[in-house]
Scaffold this active site. Structure first.
Site, PDB file in Angstrom:
ATOM      1  N   TYR A  15     -44.444 -19.539   1.848  1.00 18.37           N
ATOM      2  CA  TYR A  15     -44.266 -20.611   2.839  1.00 18.37           C
ATOM      3  C   TYR A  15     -43.593 -21.839   2.235  1.00 18.37           C
ATOM      4  O   TYR A  15     -44.004 -22.974   2.511  1.00 18.37           O
ATOM      5  CB  TYR A  15     -45.623 -20.996   3.452  1.00 18.37           C
ATOM      6  CG  TYR A  15     -46.039 -20.064   4.547  1.00 18.37           C
ATOM      7  CD1 TYR A  15     -45.500 -20.198   5.825  1.00 18.37           C
ATOM      8  CD2 TYR A  15     -46.951 -19.039   4.315  1.00 18.37           C
ATOM      9  CE1 TYR A  15     -45.852 -19.326   6.837  1.00 18.37           C
ATOM     10  CE2 TYR A  15     -47.302 -18.162   5.321  1.00 18.37           C
ATOM     11  CZ  TYR A  15     -46.740 -18.310   6.589  1.00 18.37           C
ATOM     12  OH  TYR A  15     -47.078 -17.445   7.589  1.00 18.37           O
ATOM     13  N   TYR A 142     -52.727 -16.478  15.291  1.00 15.04           N
ATOM     14  CA  TYR A 142     -52.226 -16.104  13.961  1.00 15.04           C
ATOM     15  C   TYR A 142     -53.141 -15.024  13.395  1.00 15.04           C
ATOM     16  O   TYR A 142     -54.345 -15.239  13.240  1.00 15.04           O
ATOM     17  CB  TYR A 142     -52.178 -17.301  13.007  1.00 15.04           C
ATOM     18  CG  TYR A 142     -51.685 -16.862  11.645  1.00 15.04           C
ATOM     19  CD1 TYR A 142     -50.330 -16.628  11.426  1.00 15.04           C
ATOM     20  CD2 TYR A 142     -52.572 -16.608  10.603  1.00 15.04           C
ATOM     21  CE1 TYR A 142     -49.872 -16.175  10.193  1.00 15.04           C
ATOM     22  CE2 TYR A 142     -52.123 -16.158   9.368  1.00 15.04           C
ATOM     23  CZ  TYR A 142     -50.774 -15.949   9.170  1.00 15.04           C
ATOM     24  OH  TYR A 142     -50.333 -15.483   7.958  1.00 15.04           O
ATOM     25  N   ASP A 234     -61.057 -11.299  15.123  1.00 15.08           N
ATOM     26  CA  ASP A 234     -60.473 -11.629  13.825  1.00 15.08           C
ATOM     27  C   ASP A 234     -61.265 -12.791  13.232  1.00 15.08           C
ATOM     28  O   ASP A 234     -61.021 -13.949  13.553  1.00 15.08           O
ATOM     29  CB  ASP A 234     -58.997 -12.001  14.006  1.00 15.08           C
ATOM     30  CG  ASP A 234     -58.339 -12.467  12.708  1.00 15.08           C
ATOM     31  OD1 ASP A 234     -59.051 -12.579  11.682  1.00 15.08           O
ATOM     32  OD2 ASP A 234     -57.125 -12.722  12.722  1.00 15.08           O
ATOM     33  N   LYS A 263     -60.580 -13.770   3.523  1.00 14.41           N
ATOM     34  CA  LYS A 263     -60.760 -15.176   3.099  1.00 14.41           C
ATOM     35  C   LYS A 263     -62.118 -15.450   2.415  1.00 14.41           C
ATOM     36  O   LYS A 263     -62.233 -15.225   1.228  1.00 14.41           O
ATOM     37  CB  LYS A 263     -60.515 -16.103   4.276  1.00 14.41           C
ATOM     38  CG  LYS A 263     -59.063 -16.007   4.756  1.00 14.41           C
ATOM     39  CD  LYS A 263     -58.491 -17.303   5.291  1.00 14.41           C
ATOM     40  CE  LYS A 263     -56.989 -17.252   5.334  1.00 14.41           C
ATOM     41  NZ  LYS A 263     -56.414 -17.043   6.648  1.00 14.41           N
TER      42      LYS A 263
HETATM   43  C1  LIG Z   1     -55.294 -16.077   7.064  1.00  9.07           C
HETATM   44  C2  LIG Z   1     -55.556 -15.288   8.273  1.00  9.07           C
HETATM   45  C3  LIG Z   1     -55.143 -13.953   8.384  1.00  9.07           C
HETATM   46  C4  LIG Z   1     -54.330 -13.267   7.309  1.00  9.07           C
HETATM   47  O1  LIG Z   1     -55.026 -13.158   6.119  1.00  9.07           O
HETATM   48  P1  LIG Z   1     -54.209 -13.010   4.744  1.00  9.07           P
HETATM   49  O2  LIG Z   1     -55.266 -12.707   3.735  1.00  9.07           O
HETATM   50  O3  LIG Z   1     -53.529 -14.302   4.505  1.00  9.07           O
HETATM   51  O4  LIG Z   1     -53.266 -11.872   4.904  1.00  9.07           O
HETATM   52  C5  LIG Z   1     -55.490 -13.264   9.528  1.00  9.07           C
HETATM   53  N1  LIG Z   1     -56.189 -13.852  10.523  1.00  9.07           N
HETATM   54  C6  LIG Z   1     -56.597 -15.131  10.449  1.00  9.07           C
HETATM   55  C7  LIG Z   1     -57.402 -15.703  11.564  1.00  9.07           C
HETATM   56  C8  LIG Z   1     -56.290 -15.892   9.335  1.00  9.07           C
HETATM   57  O5  LIG Z   1     -56.666 -17.173   9.276  1.00  9.07           O
END
Ligand SMILES: *Cc1c(COP(=O)(O)O)cnc(C)c1O
Length: 421
Positions: A15, A142, A234, A263
């Site tokens: 980025y 996202y 997600d 994460k």
């Molecule tokens: C960061 C994120 C992703 C992608 O995760 P990466 O480990 O960066 O590939 C997917 N969904 C959400 C809600 C996120 O914040």
């Protein structure tokens, strides 16, 4: 040559427009909420290093478990083989997420956890000979940067170069009292084609920390259930305490069919992704027909060191003092939010759990690339605080171990910034 020059000679950063990028700050040590630069300057990591670091940096408990696991078993192929820490982590995770989740599928990061979820849903229908291939997602969503994850994310400047190649997705608005009935109609209209509905529960992270109410998500999920549309929560960002409860889905009455985690999963130490699902989804892949297998896997699936890190992070997460810290941050954010609520430069302040977002008034210039974003970013770096505004939206998303005095310092610098910019 110093580290910054050597970096520039060989590295391409994420980025980052490399032609105009500011010099990358060399960090040589981390401890608690602090990062230490090569030149001795310290930074408060107020964004948990891209939202992953929930217990602070270089936590000795996680470090110890990683070291011990590395000496015991660093990796083993996960097709045809298993190992203790993968099983232990799966058992522990299933014990604290919604009870309809029965199976754990490991991958490497948030994006791959999403890819797996999407493939599970599409093949769930395909295995039963049912033609359902469309996906519903929210505008501004996202879900990651790999192609499938990008396809279910909102179209934006980040996806522009690839838009023609992304599969078609039905995008709907975030739900509220006014549009909820219309959204349900939209879903019903295409229900026979719909494989699944994917969403970030309660808060859209990269989309700008956009928040919406649990009860409307509940309504949408119940509606999807009635129309036999699978749901994917997600929780890559929201999982592990971010929203004030253990998981964002703990704010809901409905339970999703599939959940994605990454994460905070390893406390920000190792790359690991998890996709969980119901027994019903899992069963749709059981067959004498080999073609019904979920043909997905990564070289590092269920890497033992990453699993050990996740299990150690869970030890810390489940400690009463972590829950207390989450409540403390939530309360402090609330007081601060109330204090600056009527500031004329702020369009809106919103908060979910440990995340507080402040939307700057910008008039017509609201793009991600607005000059304000860079000015704020640099201003806080100079003050020794890492905050990465999303365009005109400034947010704090701290490690749970952040101290009261560190929070007070961040708040006071934000108040100063409100006077300057
Ligand atoms: C960061 C994120 C992703 C992608 O995760 P990466 O480990 O960066 O590939 C997917 N969904 C959400 C809600 C996120 O914040």
């Amino acid at each position: 040559m110093g580290l910054v020059e050597r970096d520039l000679a060989v590295i391409w950063h994420p980025y980052t427009q490399m032609q105009t990028a500011l010099p990358h700050i060399p960090i040589v040590k981390g401890e608690g909420s602090l990062l230490f630069a090569e030149d001795g300057k310290t930074y408060i990591d107020a964004v948990s290093s891209w939202w992953v670091n929930i217990h602070g940096h270089s936590h000795p408990h996680i470090a110890k478990k990683i070291y011990e696991q590395a000496l015991q078993l660093e990796h083993v192929i996960f097709a045809g083989f298993t190992h203790p820490i993968a099983v232990e982590l799966a058992e522990r995770l299933l014990a604290i997420i919604p009870q309809n989740q029965k199976k754990v599928f490991y991958s490497d990061n948030g994006s791959t956890a999403i890819e797996v979820a999407i493939k599970m849903c599409l093949q769930y229908w395909n295995n039963q000979g049912i033609q359902r291939t469309k996906i519903v997602a929210f505008n501004n969503a996202y879900h990651g940067d790999t192609f499938g994850a990008m396809a279910v994310s909102g179209r934006s400047a980040f996806t522009k170069a690839f838009d023609d190649l992304l599969f078609d997705v039905e995008f709907i608005d975030l739900p509220n009292a006014d549009n909820i009935d219309q959204l349900k109609t939209q879903i019903s209209h295409i229900k026979s084609e719909l494989a699944c509905f994917i969403f970030e529960p309660l808060i859209q992270g990269s989309g700008g920390m956009l928040m919406y109410e649990a009860k409307y998500l509940d309504e949408l999920m119940a509606h999807c259930r009635a129309e036999q549309v699978l749901t994917i929560a997600d929780e890559v960002m929201t999982g592990f305490g971010r929203t004030g409860k253990r998981f964002a889905c703990d704010h809901l009455q409905q339970q999703p069919d599939i959940m994605c985690f990454s994460k905070g999963l390893t406390g920000g130490t190792m790359a690991l992704g998890v996709t969980t699902c119901t027994q019903q989804i899992y069963n749709a892949f059981l067959s004498d027909d080999k073609l019904k297998t979920l043909f997905h896997g990564h070289s590092f699936t269920a890497n033992p060191i990453a699993c050990a890190a996740a299990s150690a992070s869970m030890d810390l997460f489940l400690q009463p003092e972590t829950i207390a810290n989450i409540e403390r941050i939530e309360a402090r954010h609330k007081t601060f939010g109330a204090k600056i609520a009527s500031h004329p430069k702020l369009k809106e302040i919103r908060q979910t759990g440990t995340i507080i977002a402040m939307e700057w008034e910008t008039g017509s210039n609201t793009s991600y690339f607005s000059g304000l974003r860079d000015k704020l970013y640099t201003y806080f770096l100079d003050a020794g605080i890492i905050l990465r505004p999303l365009g005109n939206i400034l947010y704090i998303l701290p490690p749970y171990c952040i101290t009261d005095s560190q929070l007070s310092y961040i708040y006071s610098k934000i108040e100063e910034a409100l006077e300057i910019f």
